[in-house]
Design a protein around this motif. Structure first.
Motif, short mmCIF file in Angstrom:
data_model
loop_
_atom_site.label_atom_id
_atom_site.label_comp_id
_atom_site.label_asym_id
_atom_site.label_seq_id
_atom_site.Cartn_x
_atom_site.Cartn_y
_atom_site.Cartn_z
N ALA A 139 53.72 31.91 36.21
CA ALA A 139 54.11 32.40 34.88
C ALA A 139 53.00 32.13 33.86
O ALA A 139 52.70 32.99 33.03
N ALA A 140 52.39 30.95 33.94
CA ALA A 140 51.27 30.65 33.04
C ALA A 140 50.10 31.57 33.29
O ALA A 140 49.43 32.03 32.35
N THR A 141 49.84 31.89 34.56
CA THR A 141 48.77 32.82 34.90
C THR A 141 49.07 34.22 34.37
O THR A 141 48.18 34.93 33.90
N PHE A 142 50.33 34.61 34.46
CA PHE A 142 50.75 35.92 33.97
C PHE A 142 50.42 36.06 32.49
O PHE A 142 49.87 37.07 32.04
N VAL A 143 50.73 35.03 31.71
CA VAL A 143 50.44 35.06 30.27
C VAL A 143 48.93 35.03 30.03
O VAL A 143 48.40 35.81 29.23
N GLY A 144 48.24 34.12 30.73
CA GLY A 144 46.80 34.01 30.54
C GLY A 144 46.05 35.29 30.89
O GLY A 144 45.12 35.70 30.19
N ALA A 145 46.46 35.95 31.97
CA ALA A 145 45.81 37.21 32.37
C ALA A 145 46.11 38.32 31.38
O ALA A 145 45.24 39.13 31.05
N LYS A 146 47.34 38.35 30.88
CA LYS A 146 47.71 39.37 29.90
C LYS A 146 46.92 39.21 28.61
O LYS A 146 46.54 40.20 27.96
N MET A 147 46.62 37.98 28.24
CA MET A 147 45.85 37.70 27.02
C MET A 147 44.35 37.72 27.26
O MET A 147 43.58 37.53 26.33
N GLY A 148 43.94 37.92 28.53
CA GLY A 148 42.52 37.96 28.85
C GLY A 148 41.86 36.61 28.94
O GLY A 148 40.62 36.52 28.91
N LEU A 149 42.64 35.54 29.07
CA LEU A 149 42.07 34.19 29.13
C LEU A 149 41.63 33.82 30.54
O LEU A 149 40.72 33.01 30.70
N VAL A 150 42.29 34.35 31.56
CA VAL A 150 41.94 34.08 32.95
C VAL A 150 41.88 35.40 33.70
O VAL A 150 42.47 36.40 33.28
N ASN A 151 41.18 35.39 34.82
CA ASN A 151 41.12 36.56 35.68
C ASN A 151 41.01 36.11 37.13
O ASN A 151 40.75 34.93 37.41
N ALA A 152 41.22 37.05 38.03
CA ALA A 152 41.25 36.70 39.45
C ALA A 152 39.91 36.16 39.93
O ALA A 152 39.86 35.23 40.75
N GLU A 153 38.81 36.73 39.44
CA GLU A 153 37.49 36.28 39.89
C GLU A 153 37.25 34.83 39.49
O GLU A 153 36.72 34.04 40.28
N PHE A 154 37.64 34.46 38.28
CA PHE A 154 37.50 33.07 37.83
C PHE A 154 38.32 32.14 38.70
O PHE A 154 37.86 31.05 39.09
N MET A 155 39.54 32.54 39.03
CA MET A 155 40.42 31.69 39.83
C MET A 155 39.92 31.57 41.26
O MET A 155 40.06 30.51 41.88
N ARG A 156 39.35 32.64 41.80
CA ARG A 156 38.77 32.54 43.15
C ARG A 156 37.56 31.60 43.16
O ARG A 156 37.36 30.84 44.12
N LYS A 157 36.77 31.66 42.11
CA LYS A 157 35.57 30.83 42.03
C LYS A 157 35.91 29.34 42.06
O LYS A 157 35.19 28.53 42.66
N TYR A 158 37.01 28.99 41.40
CA TYR A 158 37.39 27.58 41.30
C TYR A 158 38.58 27.25 42.19
O TYR A 158 39.35 26.33 41.90
#
Length: 278
Positions: A182-201
């Motif tokens: 749910a936190a990822t859903f909000v962060g992605a919608k707001m452009g704060l996180v993305n899949a590439e960043f999450m894969r990197k870390y």
């Protein structure tokens, strides 16, 4: 025509340029709504406190009897009050999620009602899922391990206050831990996180999940593993959610790779033509 009380209760903030006083009035209104639901939930918990007590006692090992000890005259009544408040909190959480998001949503841009309802539903289901996972799968193993530790040297005298404090905090921790998608859903919608960043870390996230699992669960490896594994799986689900909700970064990356590939192909053709195929 005047709006119904339910619509007023669910209405998100419409004014993006409110004054400070209006913001404070809006915040007070939403706090009052959450407080009213909490009071109703606590009254409900008080009425059914015996059922809540039996429900929380169910995962206990068979070595414990169906009653708990108390060391103070006021312990039984205060324990029941805490159970009622805990029940009220559990009932209030979906409303708290909604009211909190409805208050901050105008500050981060127009998200739409569909997004709001999707977010609240996702957050509520994940919280309930985390509590259910902790209650049905992890808690019985943890209690058997801890209470059954070396019975030749230790005999349990468990008070109601200590047992119920442990159970409620344990289940709340599992519910909160399951809110990652749910936190990822909000962060992605707001452009704060993305899949590439999450894969990197990803590797860093696995280590953090292990540390979180160690702090939340009791000091036994089984409980830790049974929380760490779903946390890792939820992180992978979060990557999928980020890729779907915020696909622009993925598309930009793919376009950059395609452009780089075309440049390499053009350079190869130029070298081929210049050397005559040698």
């Amino acid at each position: 025509m005047a709006s119904s009380p339910l619509k007023a209760f669910l209405r998100p903030s419409d004014e993006a340029n409110m004054t400070l006083v209006e913001h404070l009035d809006e915040l007070r209104s939403r706090i009052i709504k959450v407080a009213l639901v909490f009071v109703v939930g606590a009254i409900f918990g008080w009425i059914f406190k015996a059922y809540v007590f039996d429900f929380l006692m169910a995962p206990a090992p068979e070595t414990m009897d169906e009653t708990l000890q108390f060391t103070s005259v006021t312990d039984p009544i205060f324990t029941d009050l805490k159970l009622a408040l805990y029940t009220g909190l559990m009932i209030t959480l979906p409303v708290l999620f909604y009211q909190a998001w409805a208050f901050v949503a105008p500050a981060v841009g127009e998200m739409g009602r569909l997004f709001t309802y999707t977010l609240i539903t996702l957050a509520s289901l994940l919280f309930v899922g985390g509590v259910a996972f902790g209650y049905y799968l992890v808690l019985p193993i943890a209690l058997n391990f801890l209470i059954g530790w070396d019975p030749s040297r230790f005999s349990e005298i468990i008070t109601a206050e200590a047992y119920l404090r442990f159970i409620t905090r344990f289940l709340l921790a599992f519910g909160v831990a399951f809110e990652v998608p749910a936190a990822t859903f909000v962060g992605a919608k707001m452009g704060l996180v993305n899949a590439e960043f999450m894969r990197k870390y990803r590797r860093h996230a696995i280590m953090v999940n292990a540390v979180i699992a160690a702090f939340i669960t009791p000091a036994d490896p089984f409980s830790m593993i049974m929380l760490a594994v779903p946390l890792v799986l939820l992180y992978e689900v979060s990557i999928f959610i980020a890729a779907r909700v915020n696909p622009a970064v993925e598309e930009t990356l793919q376009e950059a790779l395609d452009d780089e590939g075309e440049e390499l192909e053009d350079e190869y053709e130029e070298d081929y033509d210049r050397t005559g195929g040698r």
